[in-house]
Design an enzyme around this catalytic site. Structure first.
Site: not given
Ligand code: LLP
Length: 431
Positions: A248, A290-293, A334, A361-362
């Site tokens: 997050g 659990e970082p993704g972004r 978003y 097309c939108e």
């Molecule tokens: N763990 C869980 C259980 C999650 O649901 C998520 C993201 C993460 C970790 C990773 O979160 P992050 O570090 O990436 O913020 N599609 C949306 C974001 C959806 C996030 C879903 N869950 C966007 O494009 O902003």
């Protein structure tokens, strides 16, 4: 610190990871996803170092691969000694194909199918992060069938509102994810897990949301979770060994977003966890996040070619690019902010107010509204910054547009990590 502090190389072209973006566009065509491998590794190390420093040796950051999933990334995660969070059999399979050791893989999702459960257990998934009782029962059944005892965490909702976009906020009591502590459902599912023959309850998980720039929601969530861990210990004499605080942390899409100190935030969360554990006489669990972004977003950039430049006198102007919501649906979903640049004229001052739109097309196919660009002419390269997270992974084939390739950049070199989809790929599964 700027999103993109490059004001152009000697030819006035934007560079990314030290490489002239217009040359990359020429070599591979557009649209084109670029990923800076060295930046991804640097971001992983921020977490790895902070985890070791503040939580101790056994703590483990997991890469949330929903933010970007392809084989090369799992190889990099293995090399950086990261764990992974996966949410589908597709992600599990990709990780397997990359040779990732699944013992450090945590399988999420609020609705794992019977196939997901069977497939993941067969392939030795490390942990399921179990969302609800029906799923728990199915995992117990399948593990029994396969003669295994399955390690799990339970996903709980701690009731924390992190003030992010509604669509990506997940920790509130009425969320579709997890079992709420407040309603007593968390305790019920814990008791059930403890009684199940083929289940080994290792810990609890929570995830409060995404694109968060504050530390407070994280230590508030940790506090609620530790409170619950303590209750379970007292009532059932069972002390879990893992606490996963989810992902997050926010990233800067534009210069309006704050600079966020991940190391400093983890330090604060760790301090708070230690204090609470001491007061409650709990051993400090193995901490996971659990970082993704924040691992991949700023390592990414998308390149497009400008097509039509349309000026509607007295109204607005449009720059149409050769991609759009198919490779980046985040504005459509978003209203997400991005920094957009004319990569062919990065040394000039932006003076053309326009909306950068896609070719679907939108009308909702917008990359960004009201940006200031150096006015492009047809054929010039447009760059959208910070597209490493939730762009490739959310791409679609709407209008039968093929997905762009992913080009990795490292130490001045470029290589293909994912091939672009051809017209033949588009009809591959049509009978
Ligand atoms: N763990 C869980 C259980 C999650 O649901 C998520 C993201 C993460 C970790 C990773 O979160 P992050 O570090 O990436 O913020 N599609 C949306 C974001 C959806 C996030 C879903 N869950 C966007 O494009 O902003």
């Amino acid at each position: 610190m700027y999103i993109c502090d490059n004001i152009g190389n000697c030819e006035g072209h934007l560079t990314f990871a030290g490489i002239d973006t217009t040359l990359l566009a020429e070599k591979y065509g557009t649209p084109l996803y670029l990923m800076d491998e060295d930046k991804i590794r640097e971001n992983c190390r921020i977490y790895k170092n902070a985890f070791t420093k503040y939580f101790g040796e056994n703590a483990l950051p997991l890469f949330a691969s929903k933010s970007a999933s392809f084989k090369r990334l799992y190889e990099i995660m293995a090399e950086e000694k990261m764990g992974i969070d996966v949410v589908s059999s597709g992600e599990v399979y990709t990780a397997i194909k990359a040779g990732f050791d699944l013992k450090n893989a945590y399988f999420h999702s609020n609705n794992k199918t019977d196939f997901d459960i069977e497939f993941a257990i067969q392939n030795g998934i490390g942990y399921f992060v179990v969302d609800n009782i029906q799923e728990l029962e199915r995992i117990n059944f399948e593990a029994g069938k396969q003669g295994k005892k399955q390690d799990i965490l339970l996903r709980l909702t701690p009731g924390i509102d992190p003030h992010t976009f509604e669509a990506i906020s997940t920790g509130k009591v009425d969320s579709k994810f997890g079992s709420a502590i407040e309603t007593g459902q968390a305790e019920i599912i814990t008791c059930q897990a403890l009684e199940m023959e083929n289940i080994n309850l290792c810990g609890f998980h929570c995830h409060i949301g995404s694109q968060i720039f504050e530390t407070e929601p994280f230590y508030k969530a940790a506090e609620v979770m530790l409170e619950f861990i303590s209750l379970i210990k007292e009532k059932y004499c069972y002390e879990i060994s893992q606490l996963n605080l989810g992902g997050g942390y926010g990233v800067r899409y534009t210069n309006n977003d704050p600079v966020f100190d991940i190391d400093g935030s983890i330090k604060q969360v760790a301090k708070s966890i230690k204090e609470i554990c001491e007061i409650k006489k709990l051993s400090i669990p193995k901490i996971l996040m659990e970082p993704g972004r924040s691992i991949v977003a700023n390592a990414g950039m998308t390149l497009y070619t400008a097509g039509t430049v349309k000026e509607i006198p007295g109204f607005k102007s449009y720059v149409s690019i050769d991609g759009g919501m198919t490779d980046n649906p985040r504005y459509a979903l978003y209203k997400a902010d991005y920094t957009v640049l004319n990569a062919s004229k990065a040394d000039k001052t932006p003076d053309f107010k326009c909306s950068v739109v896609g070719r679907c097309c939108e009308s909702g196919d917008i990359i960004q509204e009201n940006v200031n660009l150096v006015k492009p002419t047809r054929g010039e390269i447009i760059a959208v910054c910070t597209t490493g997270a939730y762009n490739y992974s959310m791409a679609s084939n709407y209008n039968r547009v093929g997905k762009p390739p992913v080009i990795m950049l490292s130490k001045g070199k470029d290589y293909i990590a994912v091939k672009g989809e051809t017209l033949e790929d588009i009809v591959r599964n049509d009978i």
